[in-house]
Design an enzyme around this catalytic site. Structure first.
Site, PDB file in Angstrom:
ATOM      1  N   GLY A  10      32.078 -60.747 129.585  1.00  0.00           N
ATOM      2  CA  GLY A  10      33.412 -60.953 130.168  1.00  0.00           C
ATOM      3  C   GLY A  10      33.416 -60.708 131.667  1.00  0.00           C
ATOM      4  O   GLY A  10      32.373 -60.463 132.294  1.00  0.00           O
ATOM      5  N   PHE A  11      34.600 -60.762 132.233  1.00  0.00           N
ATOM      6  CA  PHE A  11      34.761 -60.582 133.687  1.00  0.00           C
ATOM      7  C   PHE A  11      34.211 -59.221 134.136  1.00  0.00           C
ATOM      8  O   PHE A  11      33.236 -59.149 134.903  1.00  0.00           O
ATOM      9  CB  PHE A  11      36.257 -60.771 134.027  1.00  0.00           C
ATOM     10  CG  PHE A  11      36.719 -60.106 135.278  1.00  0.00           C
ATOM     11  CD1 PHE A  11      36.056 -60.318 136.483  1.00  0.00           C
ATOM     12  CD2 PHE A  11      37.822 -59.248 135.265  1.00  0.00           C
ATOM     13  CE1 PHE A  11      36.484 -59.686 137.655  1.00  0.00           C
ATOM     14  CE2 PHE A  11      38.257 -58.630 136.422  1.00  0.00           C
ATOM     15  CZ  PHE A  11      37.588 -58.839 137.615  1.00  0.00           C
ATOM     16  N   ASN A  32      30.892 -62.234 121.666  1.00  0.00           N
ATOM     17  CA  ASN A  32      31.024 -63.468 120.870  1.00  0.00           C
ATOM     18  C   ASN A  32      31.726 -64.569 121.661  1.00  0.00           C
ATOM     19  O   ASN A  32      32.180 -65.545 121.065  1.00  0.00           O
ATOM     20  CB  ASN A  32      31.777 -63.190 119.558  1.00  0.00           C
ATOM     21  CG  ASN A  32      33.217 -62.783 119.804  1.00  0.00           C
ATOM     22  OD1 ASN A  32      33.606 -62.533 120.947  1.00  0.00           O
ATOM     23  ND2 ASN A  32      34.018 -62.712 118.750  1.00  0.00           N
ATOM     24  N   ASP A  56      30.171 -60.671 116.790  1.00  0.00           N
ATOM     25  CA  ASP A  56      31.540 -60.168 116.737  1.00  0.00           C
ATOM     26  C   ASP A  56      31.457 -58.677 116.403  1.00  0.00           C
ATOM     27  O   ASP A  56      30.996 -58.315 115.311  1.00  0.00           O
ATOM     28  CB  ASP A  56      32.306 -60.934 115.652  1.00  0.00           C
ATOM     29  CG  ASP A  56      33.749 -60.460 115.515  1.00  0.00           C
ATOM     30  OD1 ASP A  56      34.072 -59.371 116.033  1.00  0.00           O
ATOM     31  OD2 ASP A  56      34.539 -61.158 114.867  1.00  0.00           O
ATOM     32  N   VAL A  57      31.898 -57.828 117.297  1.00  0.00           N
ATOM     33  CA  VAL A  57      31.746 -56.383 117.078  1.00  0.00           C
ATOM     34  C   VAL A  57      32.620 -55.880 115.927  1.00  0.00           C
ATOM     35  O   VAL A  57      32.455 -54.746 115.480  1.00  0.00           O
ATOM     36  CB  VAL A  57      32.035 -55.550 118.356  1.00  0.00           C
ATOM     37  CG1 VAL A  57      31.064 -55.904 119.467  1.00  0.00           C
ATOM     38  CG2 VAL A  57      33.471 -55.710 118.816  1.00  0.00           C
ATOM     39  N   LEU A  73      33.893 -52.588 125.897  1.00  0.00           N
ATOM     40  CA  LEU A  73      34.849 -53.400 126.661  1.00  0.00           C
ATOM     41  C   LEU A  73      35.403 -54.563 125.847  1.00  0.00           C
ATOM     42  O   LEU A  73      36.333 -55.242 126.300  1.00  0.00           O
ATOM     43  CB  LEU A  73      34.181 -53.975 127.925  1.00  0.00           C
ATOM     44  CG  LEU A  73      34.031 -53.056 129.136  1.00  0.00           C
ATOM     45  CD1 LEU A  73      32.931 -52.021 128.921  1.00  0.00           C
ATOM     46  CD2 LEU A  73      33.721 -53.841 130.388  1.00  0.00           C
ATOM     47  N   TYR A 145      48.272 -55.819 122.003  1.00  0.00           N
ATOM     48  CA  TYR A 145      47.286 -55.273 122.950  1.00  0.00           C
ATOM     49  C   TYR A 145      47.541 -53.787 123.189  1.00  0.00           C
ATOM     50  O   TYR A 145      46.643 -52.954 123.045  1.00  0.00           O
ATOM     51  CB  TYR A 145      47.390 -56.052 124.254  1.00  0.00           C
ATOM     52  CG  TYR A 145      46.393 -55.663 125.322  1.00  0.00           C
ATOM     53  CD1 TYR A 145      45.019 -55.850 125.135  1.00  0.00           C
ATOM     54  CD2 TYR A 145      46.817 -55.145 126.547  1.00  0.00           C
ATOM     55  CE1 TYR A 145      44.101 -55.525 126.133  1.00  0.00           C
ATOM     56  CE2 TYR A 145      45.913 -54.817 127.547  1.00  0.00           C
ATOM     57  CZ  TYR A 145      44.553 -55.006 127.343  1.00  0.00           C
ATOM     58  OH  TYR A 145      43.655 -54.682 128.342  1.00  0.00           O
ATOM     59  N   ARG A 186      46.332 -64.364 134.464  1.00  0.00           N
ATOM     60  CA  ARG A 186      46.689 -63.204 135.275  1.00  0.00           C
ATOM     61  C   ARG A 186      47.100 -63.680 136.666  1.00  0.00           C
ATOM     62  O   ARG A 186      46.741 -64.777 137.093  1.00  0.00           O
ATOM     63  CB  ARG A 186      45.529 -62.214 135.316  1.00  0.00           C
ATOM     64  CG  ARG A 186      45.352 -61.527 133.969  1.00  0.00           C
ATOM     65  CD  ARG A 186      44.246 -60.506 133.955  1.00  0.00           C
ATOM     66  NE  ARG A 186      42.996 -61.055 133.518  1.00  0.00           N
ATOM     67  CZ  ARG A 186      42.002 -60.328 133.003  1.00  0.00           C
ATOM     68  NH1 ARG A 186      42.137 -59.037 132.850  1.00  0.00           N
ATOM     69  NH2 ARG A 186      40.872 -60.893 132.639  1.00  0.00           N
TER      70      ARG A 186
HETATM   71  P1  NAD Z   1      37.489 -60.480 129.448  1.00  0.00           P
HETATM   72  O1  NAD Z   1      38.354 -61.220 128.513  1.00  0.00           O
HETATM   73  O2  NAD Z   1      36.924 -61.217 130.617  1.00  0.00           O
HETATM   74  O3  NAD Z   1      36.276 -59.802 128.681  1.00  0.00           O
HETATM   75  C1  NAD Z   1      36.376 -59.332 127.365  1.00  0.00           C
HETATM   76  C2  NAD Z   1      35.092 -59.697 126.640  1.00  0.00           C
HETATM   77  O4  NAD Z   1      35.145 -59.208 125.288  1.00  0.00           O
HETATM   78  C3  NAD Z   1      34.859 -61.211 126.557  1.00  0.00           C
HETATM   79  O5  NAD Z   1      33.554 -61.520 126.970  1.00  0.00           O
HETATM   80  C4  NAD Z   1      35.070 -61.524 125.083  1.00  0.00           C
HETATM   81  O6  NAD Z   1      34.345 -62.650 124.647  1.00  0.00           O
HETATM   82  C5  NAD Z   1      34.606 -60.219 124.444  1.00  0.00           C
HETATM   83  N1  NAD Z   1      35.108 -60.018 123.093  1.00  0.00           N
HETATM   84  C6  NAD Z   1      36.401 -60.039 122.657  1.00  0.00           C
HETATM   85  N2  NAD Z   1      36.459 -59.803 121.344  1.00  0.00           N
HETATM   86  C7  NAD Z   1      35.189 -59.628 120.916  1.00  0.00           C
HETATM   87  C8  NAD Z   1      34.594 -59.349 119.663  1.00  0.00           C
HETATM   88  N3  NAD Z   1      35.349 -59.221 118.548  1.00  0.00           N
HETATM   89  N4  NAD Z   1      33.254 -59.216 119.580  1.00  0.00           N
HETATM   90  C9  NAD Z   1      32.482 -59.349 120.685  1.00  0.00           C
HETATM   91  N5  NAD Z   1      32.990 -59.599 121.915  1.00  0.00           N
HETATM   92  C10 NAD Z   1      34.319 -59.752 122.031  1.00  0.00           C
HETATM   93  O7  NAD Z   1      38.341 -59.221 129.932  1.00  0.00           O
HETATM   94  P2  NAD Z   1      38.055 -58.172 131.113  1.00  0.00           P
HETATM   95  O8  NAD Z   1      39.118 -58.353 132.120  1.00  0.00           O
HETATM   96  O9  NAD Z   1      36.644 -58.212 131.528  1.00  0.00           O
HETATM   97  O10 NAD Z   1      38.355 -56.800 130.340  1.00  0.00           O
HETATM   98  C11 NAD Z   1      37.310 -55.996 129.815  1.00  0.00           C
HETATM   99  C12 NAD Z   1      37.912 -54.733 129.201  1.00  0.00           C
HETATM  100  O11 NAD Z   1      38.633 -54.000 130.198  1.00  0.00           O
HETATM  101  C13 NAD Z   1      38.893 -55.028 128.066  1.00  0.00           C
HETATM  102  O12 NAD Z   1      38.705 -54.071 127.034  1.00  0.00           O
HETATM  103  C14 NAD Z   1      40.240 -54.829 128.711  1.00  0.00           C
HETATM  104  O13 NAD Z   1      41.210 -54.406 127.776  1.00  0.00           O
HETATM  105  C15 NAD Z   1      39.949 -53.749 129.743  1.00  0.00           C
HETATM  106  N6  NAD Z   1      40.908 -53.830 130.859  1.00  0.00           N
HETATM  107  C16 NAD Z   1      40.805 -54.808 131.798  1.00  0.00           C
HETATM  108  C17 NAD Z   1      41.744 -54.868 132.837  1.00  0.00           C
HETATM  109  C18 NAD Z   1      41.670 -55.911 133.926  1.00  0.00           C
HETATM  110  O14 NAD Z   1      42.475 -55.867 134.860  1.00  0.00           O
HETATM  111  N7  NAD Z   1      40.733 -56.835 133.896  1.00  0.00           N
HETATM  112  C19 NAD Z   1      42.793 -53.930 132.881  1.00  0.00           C
HETATM  113  C20 NAD Z   1      42.874 -52.983 131.874  1.00  0.00           C
HETATM  114  C21 NAD Z   1      41.921 -52.909 130.875  1.00  0.00           C
END
Ligand code: NAD
Length: 335
Positions: A10-11, A32, A56-57, A73, A145, A186
């Site tokens: 992810g990001f 996943n 898938d976790v 994450l 969420y 976002r």
């Molecule tokens: P993102 O959506 O880019 O990354 C999340 C990743 O989790 C993705 O690669 C997705 O494919 C993977 N994923 C989701 N469900 C899954 C599963 N069941 N099995 C395996 N992989 C799975 O989001 P992000 O912005 O990188 O956020 C990462 C974490 O940080 C998240 O837990 C999010 O709640 C937390 N967070 C992010 C922010 C933000 O501003 N970006 C703010 C608060 C919290």
């Protein structure tokens, strides 16, 4: 150190994997691609200390060999994503977190949950300190969420107390940077995409609502420092610099040199009015605070999104790498 990073494609996860490798660690990235894609980690696939596991976790999370740290994450994170994936979001926040904690317990590894400022809901105190219990609508659309993350926090603390796992919680406030998807809903990627395409920037409500914006490199430093430290948290990680959505839209128009206008659209339900972390605890316990000026971070993000949009634009049209249902790009679903 050998770390497992769930959601590592992810990001934020992809930046974390890069940082851990740069610091000499071994990384097992588990994802996943629910809300991401291979493009975020393509540059890591040939790295000798990087392993990718497509999984898938929520199903299972077995990893061979030594594991010293589990960064959890995996979860949809943008409102657009979790509103179109409500059950997946609840499942990964509960069953996924359970599996990640079990992995940490079985390997005697440290564990870090990336929770969120959404745990505070629409907060009634400002700025938010970690001892504030929040103001969350438990049955509204965003609850999938918010409540999943709150359950994850409770579970993490229960493993810490009852199973002796060195488990910790951080609450991340709005984070931005390269590799955000142009269609993730976002505010920053939405405004940048609209500005680059010459469309009106869709600001919700009157635009007076605020967010605090932390650059991803700083956030990743906070995650690594939290994992290495002794404190269990929760600890807020974010940038106390607060900006209104209207000012952010104007700022992005200026930085992109766009001639776009601003269009006010309805606010989504339960959209928080104000968001700003109190980071006293992070300063005291981790010696952490954000260092990157927001404008510098915005310039890097604009550059990355601009490249991404031109790559995704065959025949002169901008497209997206991730299939999103038609309602996925609902105007006004910002966080
Ligand atoms: P993102 O959506 O880019 O990354 C999340 C990743 O989790 C993705 O690669 C997705 O494919 C993977 N994923 C989701 N469900 C899954 C599963 N069941 N099995 C395996 N992989 C799975 O989001 P992000 O912005 O990188 O956020 C990462 C974490 O940080 C998240 O837990 C999010 O709640 C937390 N967070 C992010 C922010 C933000 O501003 N970006 C703010 C608060 C919290």
């Amino acid at each position: 150190m050998r770390a497992v990073v769930t959601g590592g494609a992810g990001f934020i996860g992809s930046h974390l994997c890069e940082r851990l490798l740069a610091e000499g660690g071994d990384v097992v990235c588990v994802d996943n691609f629910l809300t991401s894609g291979l493009h975020n980690i393509e540059q890591l696939m040939q790295h000798p200390r990087f392993r990718f596991s497509y999984r898938d976790v929520c199903q299972s999370l077995d990893v061979d060999g030594q594991v010293d740290a589990v960064f959890h994450l995996a979860s949809p994170a943008s409102p657009t994503d979790y509103l179109r994936l409500p059950l997946e979001t609840l499942r990964v926040g509960s069953a996924g977190t359970w599996n990640a904690l079990d992995l940490a317990a079985s390997k005697n590894a440290r564990f870090l949950l990336t929770s969120t400022s959404e745990s505070y809901g629409d907060p009634q105190i400002h700025p938010q300190t970690e001892d504030y219990w929040g103001n969350v609508n438990p049955v509204g659309p965003r609850s999938v969420y918010d409540e999943a993350k709150r359950f994850g926090e409770a579970l993490t603390m229960a493993y810490r107390r009852s199973r002796g796992v060195d488990a910790k919680v951080v609450r991340i406030f709005n984070t931005f940077g390269p590799r955000m998807r142009p269609d993730d809903g976002r505010a920053i990627p939405t405004f940048v995409r609209q500005a680059l395409e010459g469309d009106p920037l869709t600001v919700t409500g009157d635009g007076a609502q605020t967010r605090s914006l932390c650059y991803v490199d700083d956030l990743v430093s906070g995650l690594v420092q939290m994992m290495a430290g002794e404190h269990g948290g929760p600890v807020n990680l974010g940038n106390p610099h607060e900006v209104s959505m209207l000012d952010l839209a104007r700022w992005i128009i200026e930085l992109t040199g766009s001639s776009s206008d601003i269009q006010l659209v309805p606010r989504p339900q339960d959209d928080p009015e104000k968001r700003r972390p109190d980071i006293t605890l992070a300063r005291e316990k981790l010696g952490w605070e954000p260092k990157t000026p927001v404008e510098l971070g915005l310039r890097e993000t604009i550059l990355c999104l601009s490249n991404r949009l031109s790559q995704d634009a065959p025949a002169g049209q901008h497209g997206t790498a991730i299939p999103v249902p038609e309602q996925g790009l609902t105007a006004g679903v910002h966080s």
